[in-house]
Design a protein around this motif. Structure first.
Motif, PDB file in Angstrom:
ATOM      1  N   SER A   1      -3.441  10.694  26.631  1.00  0.00           N
ATOM      2  CA  SER A   1      -4.055   9.524  26.000  1.00  0.00           C
ATOM      3  C   SER A   1      -3.069   8.349  26.051  1.00  0.00           C
ATOM      4  CB  SER A   1      -4.411   9.843  24.555  1.00  0.00           C
ATOM      5  OG  SER A   1      -4.853   8.674  23.888  1.00  0.00           O
TER       6      SER A   1
ATOM      7  N   ARG B   1      -0.310  16.655  25.409  1.00  0.00           N
ATOM      8  CA  ARG B   1      -1.080  16.315  24.203  1.00  0.00           C
ATOM      9  C   ARG B   1      -0.251  16.725  23.010  1.00  0.00           C
ATOM     10  NH1 ARG B   1      -3.850  17.337  19.831  1.00  0.00           N
ATOM     11  NH2 ARG B   1      -5.986  16.579  19.509  1.00  0.00           N
TER      12      ARG B   1
ATOM     13  N   GLY C   1      -1.690   7.287  22.166  1.00  0.00           N
ATOM     14  CA  GLY C   1      -0.967   8.157  21.258  1.00  0.00           C
ATOM     15  C   GLY C   1       0.541   8.026  21.407  1.00  0.00           C
TER      16      GLY C   1
END
Length: 514
Positions: free
Chosen positions: A156, A219, A159
């Motif tokens: 992402s 992630r 983030g």
């Protein structure tokens, strides 16, 4: 209830003003009074172990909802069944609210296992299926490039993961980074991650956008549901089919997803992935400097060893004077032997030459030349005499041949004249015979030839019906006529005339052609 009575406001009046704390406490009392003690069945999720305070925080979930749960430190120490991620349990406790987060939760007092959770069962089934296909085999894993030029990151863009990765790369060894933004949670997350991996692999090697040398799929931490996208089969197969070495950095160190099994390397955290992707530049510089120093030292030592060895060999080698002593002696002796041999050969040649001169004295070239000259002179005189006799004989033969030729020419002339007279007489006789046998002589006696239009002879009246165009040839020309109506009155020819044969011309009548 008392709380409900306190919040009741008569119609027609304004609602009472309540502070947030008052409302939160009222809701807390209502929930605790309504659900004083409950038993809840669910799957443990997002469990990270006991907190530093000794309390345990996690969630209980099923397919439709999630409930926050807490176990206080004293209760946690007395539990026979400790919480485990993915374990389905039946928890007994009371429902309360947490005003600080405006959420409700269950305070667990006891807990017992209820079986493996649905998600964990699905995950285990999928893991076994992909493992049976060989996607998790260690032989498929490839080594990472030592120093990649371009690093592709699938995560992402908003983030903290990408910031941690970039910060760590800049600290260790700055490299060019290409970020493929994806959702790392939600319904479309798995498809976006798989498409990003395939998209990086589809980039041409020498294209406008450089193809990465290594990929990082990253992630941050989360519950099993939050990380479920990286357990999807599409993501796992895309990572297995990647031609670019791939590093998986999903969640924290305790989080394990299926992409971790198929990746070429698993990093415990995104920061750890950045550390494994590139070496430390300062360490490399120091390492290269150390290697350079070691190389220079080894070079100097090798040169010193070669110098010492050369000096040792130089001491062992004899001097040039010592090496040349024996060859010089051999050369002197060979020179003496050569001079003696030359003198002996010269004397032998002189002796042989004197013998040959003595032998040649009896065969003087001048004497032999005079003898040969006299012999040649005699042969020349004999040759002249023979030529003169031969020429006289040839003249006599020529005179005889001339006389014979003249006689033959006279005979040939007479024979030619005789033959010409014979041919002329014979030609005259043939002309006379031709005139006597020609049809023109017959026509001159009053006869005529009748011909039709095709110049064919008409021999009978039948061949000339009335109206036929005819041509009558006389001795002095032709006349064109047309046949009329006539009757055939020609008497038959006498038998003697029919039987009479023409007289055969004899040689005396025709004459001789030759």
């Amino acid at each position: 209830m008392q709380a409900e009575d306190d919040l009741t406001v008569p119609q027609g009046t304004n609602a009472p003003e309540l502070s947030v704390t008052e409302l939160a406490n009222a809701l807390k009392r209502t929930v605790e009074d309504r659900f004083g003690r409950v038993r809840v069945r669910g799957e443990i999720s997002n469990y990270r172990g006991p907190h530093a305070s000794g309390h345990a925080y996690f969630c209980l979930k099923d397919q439709g909802a999630r409930l926050d749960a807490v176990i206080w430190k004293g209760t946690f120490l007395r539990l026979r069944t400790r919480p485990q991620e993915g374990l389905e349990v039946v928890a007994t406790g009371r429902i309360t609210t947490f005003p600080g987060k405006s959420s409700y939760q269950i305070v667990i007092e006891s807990m017992e296992p209820a079986g493996v959770g649905a998600l964990m069962a699905l995950l285990d089934e999928r893991r076994k299926k992909l493992a049976a296909e060989g996607l998790f085999d260690e032989s498929r894993k490839r080594p990472l490039p030592f120093l990649p030029k371009v690093i592709g990151v699938v995560t992402s863009p908003t983030g903290g993961v990408i910031r941690d990765i970039l910060h760590r790369l800049n600290d260790r060894f700055p490299r060019r980074v290409l970020v493929w933004p994806v959702r790392v949670q939600g319904e479309t997350s798995a498809a976006e991650v798989a498409a990003a991996i395939e998209g990086f692999n589809a980039l041409p090697v020498d294209g406008a956008i450089p193809r990465p040398d290594v990929l990082i799929v990253a992630r941050g931490g989360g519950s099993l549901e939050d990380l479920w996208s990286f357990n999807e089969e599409a993501v796992v197969r895309a990572a297995a089919a990647s031609a670019i070495p791939l590093i998986a950095a999903i969640g924290h160190e305790t989080d394990v997803t299926l992409i971790d099994h198929v990746a070429d390397l698993r990093a415990p955290t995104p920061t750890g992935a950045a550390e494994k992707a590139v070496p430390v530049r300062a360490e490399l510089i120091e390492h290269l400097a150390g290697r350079g120093r070691r190389l220079a030292l080894a070079k100097s030592r090798a040169l010193e060893q070669r110098r010492n060895a050369l000096a040792t060999f130089a001491r062992l080698l004899p001097t040039p004077e010592q090496l040349l002593q024996t060859p010089r002696q051999r050369l002197d002796r060979a020179g003496e032997r050569l001079r003696a041999t030359l003198r002996a050969a010269r004397d032998a040649r002189r002796l042989r030459l004197s013998r040959l001169a003595h032998a040649l004295a009896g065969h003087s070239p001048q004497a032999e030349l005079r003898g040969k000259t006299e012999r040649l002179r005699g042969l020349g005189q004999r040759l002249q005499q023979g030529l003169a006799a031969r020429m006289a004989l040839a003249r006599q033969q020529m005179r005889g041949d001339r006389q014979r030729l003249e006689a033959a020419a006279a005979r040939l002339t007479r024979a030619r004249e005789t033959l010409v007279d014979q041919r002329r007489d014979r030609l005259a006789r043939l002309a006379r015979l031709q005139d006597s046998l020609s049809h023109k002589a017959v026509l001159a006696r009053g006869f005529a030839l009748v011909r039709d239009e095709k110049d064919a002879l008409v021999r009978s009246v039948v061949q000339a019906p009335a109206g036929t165009a005819l041509s009558i040839e006389f001795a002095d020309g032709r006349v064109a006529v047309r046949a009329g109506e006539t009757e055939a009155t020609t008497p038959p020819a006498p038998a003697a005339a029919l039987k009479r044969k023409p007289r055969k011309a004899t040689e005396s009548d025709q004459g001789s052609l030759f």
